[in-house]
Design an enzyme around this catalytic site. Structure first.
Site, mmCIF file in Angstrom:
data_model
loop_
_atom_site.group_PDB
_atom_site.id
_atom_site.type_symbol
_atom_site.label_atom_id
_atom_site.label_comp_id
_atom_site.label_asym_id
_atom_site.label_seq_id
_atom_site.Cartn_x
_atom_site.Cartn_y
_atom_site.Cartn_z
ATOM 1 N N LYS A 88 -2.491 -8.979 -9.947
ATOM 2 C CA LYS A 88 -2.855 -7.820 -9.133
ATOM 3 C C LYS A 88 -4.343 -7.895 -8.783
ATOM 4 C CE LYS A 88 -2.049 -2.806 -9.489
ATOM 5 N NZ LYS A 88 -1.502 -1.752 -10.389
ATOM 6 N N SER A 146 2.147 0.798 -8.696
ATOM 7 C CA SER A 146 1.223 0.232 -7.740
ATOM 8 C C SER A 146 1.164 -1.300 -7.772
ATOM 9 C CB SER A 146 -0.182 0.764 -8.018
ATOM 10 O OG SER A 146 -0.608 0.409 -9.327
ATOM 11 N N SER A 165 2.961 2.120 -13.055
ATOM 12 C CA SER A 165 2.679 1.081 -12.058
ATOM 13 C C SER A 165 3.062 -0.336 -12.468
ATOM 14 C CB SER A 165 1.198 1.106 -11.681
ATOM 15 O OG SER A 165 0.928 2.228 -10.882
#
Lengths: 80, 475
Positions: B86, B161, B185
């Site tokens: 990420k 996310s 997330s």
């Protein structure tokens, strides 16, 4: 111009809480409402406020020292 | 070198399978990386999971691992395993966009401890991944990088996310990815993309060099194919970090050694309220089938009441929103137009929440953890819930930028995951079926603080009895 609505224009069914909240945010934080979705999000607060109101009798500041990390340690599996 | 693993299968290998095959001399690290690169080049134009592909650096790192093995050097436990992360894990000198326009050119001066630990374990870092802007949405929309698309159905959201992490692991672009989890997330993209995601106990993994979203609820963790992958990944990344004073000093056990393949005698609680409120029928069906599988394997499943959940859910809705609003206050004043509509809208909602409620929420966090443990995890090893109550929504159904009326559906996505962030409990999401539209359904298992071994043991046993985690989307 906010997304979908002229700036400053309320949604037709906007609850009364929205305008005072917007004013409080402006005064305390200096943040202006950025778009219509933000205004819509404030509408969503009505449900949260109602939930907090319903829980008011059972929710209160915890007087005793109660560190969260201490609770994590105390509740760990090995001490079950 | 032993008999090489067939080239066509390399991208199908899980993280531990890839690392173990490399350690046994059955495959070169370079071949593992090339197999992943080929998948990315063939399919990421549809999925949009990759932000920055460090192709040459990854091949060089793989070649170094191959040389180390050839020289008989000691290999790390993740040696040769291709990963991407990420785009909010800082690596000194490399841009970390955090999924935003505001940080489009942000170059950190530090490297995240978790990246340093993965590097030391021999993992191959191939680059960075799409994510919700500033990790602030549960769906995977991103107005700046383009939305990430679910490999199981490109019109569907990936969950957020950690959108690129979930989508990319599902698409076999890499074997593992770091996500972050403040309200779900890691677990949401895991369930929605049909992979395994682990949020460890709050404080278990260092957050040094990681973009903050909520100091109280942020967690670092992996999205991978299997519980065994998660166990090895956690052992490498967990533990005290002097650079993160909030990290726990608890010893880090050998989580893989705890994977006995058995849930016999394990006691699993199912809360009668909250987690199944308003759940869609296909989700309930898959969840109940998963419970039946665990029961048949010897686990005892009990329906319980957990009255504390109502207050937990209310406080959960306050804490991370207030902290997010505080972190972003200067940018919200000075650059509000640089945020996507849905993000500035969400942050804005954090400002009117009264400070006394935020302080009260923090003061009650320890007592409510003790209360929930007494209600649900005393006499039980685990709590089980569906990770997502509803069927996987489409990107359009949860697009606030297009229509603010989608707000409630957008916010509801994280209803089942957020409480475990407030409680700080270790929680895993594993695939447990598909809904009537062919999108994955996830089973969420939570345990006592620092009981990651127990959580992963149940998840691994379930995966040994089922093949949901082995199914791959067709791209």
């Amino acid at each position: 111009m906010m997304h979908g609505l002229p700036e400053g224009q309320a949604m037709p069914t906007e609850p009364d809480l929205v305008m005072p909240m917007m004013e409080a945010i402006r005064l305390w934080s200096g943040v202006a409402v950025p778009n219509a979705a933000a205004r819509h999000g404030l509408v969503d607060h009505a449900a949260l406020i109602a939930e907090l109101e319903a829980l008011r009798g059972s929710m209160q500041f915890e007087e005793e020292p109660s560190g969260f990390e201490a609770a994590l340690r105390d509740c760990r599996e090995s001490r079950a | 070198m032993n008999a090489p693993v067939a080239g066509a299968d390399l991208a199908e290998l899980s993280m531990t399978e890839a690392a173990d095959a490399f350690a046994r001399g059955e495959v070169r690290a370079e071949a593992l990386v090339r197999a992943c690169l080929a998948r990315i080049e063939a399919h990421d134009s549809k999925v949009n999971s990759v932000v920055r592909l460090d192709r040459e650096a990854a091949l060089e790192a793989a070649a170094a691992q191959d040389r180390a093995r050839a020289a008989g050097q000691t290999l790390g436990p993740l040696a040769g395993a291709p990963m991407m992360h990420k785009d909010m894990y800082y690596r000194a000198g490399k841009v970390s966009t955090c999924g935003s326009k505001i940080r489009a050119d942000f170059v950190p001066k530090v490297t995240a401890t978790v990246l340093e630990r993965l590097d030391a374990a021999g993992a191959i870092d191939m680059g960075t991944l799409n994510m919700a802007e500033f990790a602030q949405n549960p769906t995977g929309h991103n107005a700046h990088l383009g939305h990430c698309h679910n490999p199981w159905g490109l019109d569907y959201c990936t969950g957020g996310s950690s959108s690129g992490s979930g989508a990319g692991v599902a698409a076999r672009f890499f074997t593992a990815a770091l996500g972050s989890d403040t309200g779900g997330s890691i677990r949401l993209p895991a369930t929605i993309c049909g992979v395994t995601g682990l949020k460890a106990t709050q404080t278990r993994v260092s957050r040094h060099g990681v973009m903050p979203l909520s100091f109280s609820c942020d967690n670092v963790g992996p999205l991978v194919r299997t519980a065994r992958d998660a166990a090895r990944f956690l052992r490498v990344t967990a533990g005290r970090d002097p650079k993160d004073p909030t990290s726990a000093a608890e010893p880090v056990p050998d989580y893989e050694a705890a994977l006995t393949g058995s849930v016999k005698g394990m006691k699993i609680a199912v809360c009668e309220t909250y987690f199944l409120d308003g759940a869609d029928a296909p989700v309930v069906a898959a969840f109940e089938a998963a419970l039946a599988t665990l029961r048949e394997a010897g686990a005892e499943v009990t329906r319980i009441a957990a009255p504390s959940l109502r207050a937990i859910a209310a406080y959960t809705a306050l804490v991370s929103r207030v902290e997010g609003a505080a972190i972003h206050a200067n940018w919200m004043r000075e650059h509000p137009g640089d945020y996507a509509i849905h993000l500035s809208a969400r942050l804005y909602g954090g400002y009117p929440i009264p400070a006394h409620l935020y302080v009260e929420g923090l003061s009650r966090r320890g007592p409510l953890l003790r209360q929930f443990v007494a209600e649900a995890l005393t006499g039980h090893d685990l709590v089980a819930t569906p990770t997502l109550r509803t069927r996987v929504p489409t990107l359009a159904e949860t697009d606030i930028d297009a229509d603010p009326a989608n707000w409630s559906r957008f916010m509801a996505v994280s209803a089942n995951t957020r409480p475990f962030n407030y409680l700080g409990l270790p929680t895993v999401s594993i695939p447990c079926g598909f809904d009537d539209r062919g999108l994955p359904v996830g089973l969420q298992l939570a345990g006592r603080p620092f009981a990651e071994a127990t959580v992963l043991r149940a998840a691994d046993a379930f995966q040994q009895m089922t093949d949901w985690h082995r199914r791959a989307p067709v791209l």
